[in-house]
Design a protein around this motif. Structure first.
Motif, PDB file in Angstrom:
ATOM      1  N   ILE A  92       0.945  -1.083  -0.071  1.00  0.00           N
ATOM      2  CA  ILE A  92       0.044   0.075   0.122  1.00  0.00           C
ATOM      3  C   ILE A  92       0.813   1.283  -0.005  1.00  0.00           C
ATOM      4  CG2 ILE A  92      -2.083  -1.138   1.195  1.00  0.00           C
ATOM      5  CD1 ILE A  92      -1.117  -0.050   3.760  1.00  0.00           C
ATOM      6  N   PHE A  93       0.186   2.235  -0.344  1.00  0.00           N
ATOM      7  CA  PHE A  93       0.852   3.655  -0.231  1.00  0.00           C
ATOM      8  C   PHE A  93       0.068   4.627   0.095  1.00  0.00           C
ATOM      9  CE2 PHE A  93      -0.700   3.883  -4.182  1.00  0.00           C
ATOM     10  CZ  PHE A  93      -1.173   5.461  -4.489  1.00  0.00           C
ATOM     11  N   ALA A  94       0.766   5.693   0.962  1.00  0.00           N
ATOM     12  CA  ALA A  94      -0.230   6.759   1.343  1.00  0.00           C
ATOM     13  C   ALA A  94      -0.590   7.766   0.494  1.00  0.00           C
ATOM     14  CB  ALA A  94       0.509   7.484   2.624  1.00  0.00           C
ATOM     15  N   ILE A  95      -1.966   8.413   0.341  1.00  0.00           N
ATOM     16  CA  ILE A  95      -2.154   9.514  -0.414  1.00  0.00           C
ATOM     17  C   ILE A  95      -2.633  10.577   0.563  1.00  0.00           C
ATOM     18  CG2 ILE A  95      -3.951  10.466  -1.909  1.00  0.00           C
ATOM     19  CD1 ILE A  95      -4.170   7.633  -3.272  1.00  0.00           C
ATOM     20  N   GLU A  96      -1.932  11.670   0.674  1.00  0.00           N
ATOM     21  CA  GLU A  96      -1.891  12.789   1.750  1.00  0.00           C
ATOM     22  C   GLU A  96      -3.195  13.597   1.306  1.00  0.00           C
ATOM     23  OE1 GLU A  96      -0.413  12.736   4.329  1.00  0.00           O
ATOM     24  OE2 GLU A  96       0.715  10.900   3.909  1.00  0.00           O
ATOM     25  N   GLN A  97      -3.244  13.956  -0.048  1.00  0.00           N
ATOM     26  CA  GLN A  97      -4.423  14.807  -0.682  1.00  0.00           C
ATOM     27  C   GLN A  97      -5.261  14.375  -1.631  1.00  0.00           C
ATOM     28  OE1 GLN A  97      -2.596  18.442  -1.166  1.00  0.00           O
ATOM     29  NE2 GLN A  97      -1.739  17.959  -3.073  1.00  0.00           N
ATOM     30  N   LEU A  98      -6.547  14.619  -1.645  1.00  0.00           N
ATOM     31  CA  LEU A  98      -7.192  14.028  -2.846  1.00  0.00           C
ATOM     32  C   LEU A  98      -7.664  15.143  -3.806  1.00  0.00           C
ATOM     33  CD1 LEU A  98      -9.859  11.682  -1.138  1.00  0.00           C
ATOM     34  CD2 LEU A  98      -7.445  11.090  -2.414  1.00  0.00           C
ATOM     35  N   GLN A  99      -7.738  15.105  -5.059  1.00  0.00           N
ATOM     36  CA  GLN A  99      -8.362  15.905  -6.080  1.00  0.00           C
ATOM     37  C   GLN A  99      -9.634  15.555  -6.454  1.00  0.00           C
ATOM     38  OE1 GLN A  99      -5.457  17.014  -9.054  1.00  0.00           O
ATOM     39  NE2 GLN A  99      -4.222  18.206  -7.550  1.00  0.00           N
ATOM     40  N   SER A 100     -10.813  16.169  -6.527  1.00  0.00           N
ATOM     41  CA  SER A 100     -12.049  15.585  -6.975  1.00  0.00           C
ATOM     42  C   SER A 100     -12.251  15.839  -8.544  1.00  0.00           C
ATOM     43  CB  SER A 100     -13.281  16.394  -6.419  1.00  0.00           C
ATOM     44  OG  SER A 100     -12.948  17.796  -6.466  1.00  0.00           O
ATOM     45  N   HIS A 101     -11.398  16.949  -9.153  1.00  0.00           N
ATOM     46  CA  HIS A 101     -11.554  17.024 -10.689  1.00  0.00           C
ATOM     47  C   HIS A 101     -10.022  17.289 -11.226  1.00  0.00           C
ATOM     48  CE1 HIS A 101     -13.494  17.733 -14.320  1.00  0.00           C
ATOM     49  NE2 HIS A 101     -12.871  19.028 -14.345  1.00  0.00           N
ATOM     50  N   ILE A 102     -10.146  16.737 -12.364  1.00  0.00           N
ATOM     51  CA  ILE A 102      -8.911  17.111 -13.145  1.00  0.00           C
ATOM     52  C   ILE A 102      -9.209  17.388 -14.607  1.00  0.00           C
ATOM     53  CG2 ILE A 102      -6.613  16.137 -14.190  1.00  0.00           C
ATOM     54  CD1 ILE A 102      -6.634  14.257 -11.833  1.00  0.00           C
ATOM     55  N   SER A 103      -8.660  18.730 -15.080  1.00  0.00           N
ATOM     56  CA  SER A 103      -9.066  18.911 -16.379  1.00  0.00           C
ATOM     57  C   SER A 103      -7.951  18.494 -17.538  1.00  0.00           C
ATOM     58  CB  SER A 103      -9.167  20.600 -16.427  1.00  0.00           C
ATOM     59  OG  SER A 103      -8.045  21.064 -16.190  1.00  0.00           O
ATOM     60  N   ILE A 104      -8.385  18.680 -18.635  1.00  0.00           N
ATOM     61  CA  ILE A 104      -7.511  17.872 -19.620  1.00  0.00           C
ATOM     62  C   ILE A 104      -6.050  18.714 -19.597  1.00  0.00           C
ATOM     63  CG2 ILE A 104      -7.002  17.491 -22.032  1.00  0.00           C
ATOM     64  CD1 ILE A 104      -9.866  16.873 -22.422  1.00  0.00           C
ATOM     65  N   SER A 105      -6.130  20.137 -19.682  1.00  0.00           N
ATOM     66  CA  SER A 105      -5.180  20.980 -19.591  1.00  0.00           C
ATOM     67  C   SER A 105      -4.121  20.878 -18.542  1.00  0.00           C
ATOM     68  CB  SER A 105      -5.795  22.229 -19.969  1.00  0.00           C
ATOM     69  OG  SER A 105      -6.259  22.850 -18.571  1.00  0.00           O
ATOM     70  N   SER A 106      -4.802  20.499 -17.285  1.00  0.00           N
ATOM     71  CA  SER A 106      -3.803  20.462 -15.969  1.00  0.00           C
ATOM     72  C   SER A 106      -3.141  19.168 -15.806  1.00  0.00           C
ATOM     73  CB  SER A 106      -4.623  20.843 -14.769  1.00  0.00           C
ATOM     74  OG  SER A 106      -5.776  19.815 -14.632  1.00  0.00           O
ATOM     75  N   LEU A 107      -3.418  18.030 -16.623  1.00  0.00           N
ATOM     76  CA  LEU A 107      -3.025  16.778 -16.461  1.00  0.00           C
ATOM     77  C   LEU A 107      -1.529  16.785 -16.600  1.00  0.00           C
ATOM     78  CD1 LEU A 107      -5.520  14.172 -18.030  1.00  0.00           C
ATOM     79  CD2 LEU A 107      -4.762  14.327 -15.694  1.00  0.00           C
ATOM     80  N   PRO A 108      -0.571  16.244 -15.494  1.00  0.00           N
ATOM     81  CA  PRO A 108       0.797  16.027 -15.956  1.00  0.00           C
ATOM     82  C   PRO A 108       0.920  14.961 -16.618  1.00  0.00           C
ATOM     83  CG  PRO A 108      -0.057  15.004 -13.512  1.00  0.00           C
ATOM     84  CD  PRO A 108      -1.241  15.744 -14.454  1.00  0.00           C
ATOM     85  N   THR A 109       2.366  14.824 -17.096  1.00  0.00           N
ATOM     86  CA  THR A 109       2.637  13.673 -18.253  1.00  0.00           C
ATOM     87  C   THR A 109       2.588  12.341 -17.411  1.00  0.00           C
ATOM     88  OG1 THR A 109       5.047  14.045 -17.612  1.00  0.00           O
ATOM     89  CG2 THR A 109       4.082  15.120 -19.472  1.00  0.00           C
ATOM     90  N   ARG A 110       2.849  12.388 -16.216  1.00  0.00           N
ATOM     91  CA  ARG A 110       2.580  11.069 -15.279  1.00  0.00           C
ATOM     92  C   ARG A 110       1.825  11.490 -14.018  1.00  0.00           C
ATOM     93  NH1 ARG A 110       5.502   6.652 -16.698  1.00  0.00           N
ATOM     94  NH2 ARG A 110       7.191   6.905 -18.097  1.00  0.00           N
ATOM     95  N   THR A 111       1.046  10.730 -13.758  1.00  0.00           N
ATOM     96  CA  THR A 111       0.009  11.078 -12.386  1.00  0.00           C
ATOM     97  C   THR A 111       1.039  10.962 -11.179  1.00  0.00           C
ATOM     98  OG1 THR A 111      -1.644   9.936 -13.603  1.00  0.00           O
ATOM     99  CG2 THR A 111      -1.954  10.334 -11.235  1.00  0.00           C
ATOM    100  N   SER A 112       1.068  11.790 -10.252  1.00  0.00           N
ATOM    101  CA  SER A 112       1.841  12.002  -9.078  1.00  0.00           C
ATOM    102  C   SER A 112       1.260  11.087  -8.169  1.00  0.00           C
ATOM    103  CB  SER A 112       1.692  13.448  -8.303  1.00  0.00           C
ATOM    104  OG  SER A 112       2.046  13.438  -7.230  1.00  0.00           O
ATOM    105  N   LEU A 113       1.903  10.565  -7.227  1.00  0.00           N
ATOM    106  CA  LEU A 113       1.465   9.653  -5.950  1.00  0.00           C
ATOM    107  C   LEU A 113       0.548  10.408  -5.206  1.00  0.00           C
ATOM    108  CD1 LEU A 113       4.445   7.370  -5.089  1.00  0.00           C
ATOM    109  CD2 LEU A 113       2.626   6.723  -6.731  1.00  0.00           C
ATOM    110  N   LEU A 114       0.703  11.857  -5.234  1.00  0.00           N
ATOM    111  CA  LEU A 114      -0.413  12.481  -4.099  1.00  0.00           C
ATOM    112  C   LEU A 114      -1.621  12.814  -4.929  1.00  0.00           C
ATOM    113  CD1 LEU A 114       2.238  15.301  -3.159  1.00  0.00           C
ATOM    114  CD2 LEU A 114       1.389  13.201  -1.811  1.00  0.00           C
ATOM    115  N   VAL A 115      -1.829  12.160  -5.987  1.00  0.00           N
ATOM    116  CA  VAL A 115      -3.172  12.723  -6.661  1.00  0.00           C
ATOM    117  C   VAL A 115      -3.773  11.292  -6.791  1.00  0.00           C
ATOM    118  CG1 VAL A 115      -4.330  13.294  -8.911  1.00  0.00           C
ATOM    119  CG2 VAL A 115      -2.371  14.559  -8.065  1.00  0.00           C
TER     120      VAL A 115
END
Length: 157
Positions: free
Chosen positions: A106-129
């Protein structure tokens, strides 16, 4: 096989499956952080989500004989730990009905995001998201897979 119904925990911090990032447990449901799993340190917790349980079996563990069943991630079938079904020693009965989560699974997720828009997506998803898959996210991944990046017109190709 069909679709797997996945539950999402809406309050951080949480723990998620290391393989598929499915939400597994709330951090505040951890009872003890001093348990030993098959592969190192482990946590005893009250409740989990997105679980599938294996068959009951008697195992001789460090604290005596227990009836346990393996705990799998419902989404990817990774073994996350086990559930205590029955403790034969009276002093160990507090474990009955509770779960052991292997820290390595398992791994810890410190914060959650409820919505991600296309323009704000990183190239690789962060473990914090971590968030439920949205249509924007699915569409963005598809477009990236076929070589179209956010903001780029399909007509200019």
């Amino acid at each position: 096989m069909g679709f797997v119904f996945q539950q999402f925990i809406d309050a951080a911090p949480i723990y998620a499956c290391v393989e598929c990032r499915a939400h597994i447990a709330r951090r505040d449901s951890i009872i003890s952080r001093t348990f030993q799993g098959r592969h190192g340190r482990a946590y005893l917790t009250e409740a989990v989500v997105n679980e599938r349980l294996g068959k009951d079996e008697d195992r001789l563990l460090m604290t005596g004989l227990h009836t346990v069943c393996d705990l799998y991630c419902r989404c990817c079938d990774t073994v996350l730990g086990w559930k205590y079904v029955r403790a034969f020693d009276k002093s160990q009965r507090y474990k009955e009905g509770r779960y052991v989560l292997e820290q390595s699974q398992i791994f810890a997720i410190e914060q959650l995001q409820s919505h991600i828009s296309i323009s704000s997506l990183p190239t690789r998803t962060s473990l914090l998201v971590a968030s439920p898959p949205s249509l924007d996210r699915v569409l963005s991944r598809f477009m990236s897979d076929i070589g179209i990046h956010p903001g780029e017109s399909m007509l200019s190709r």
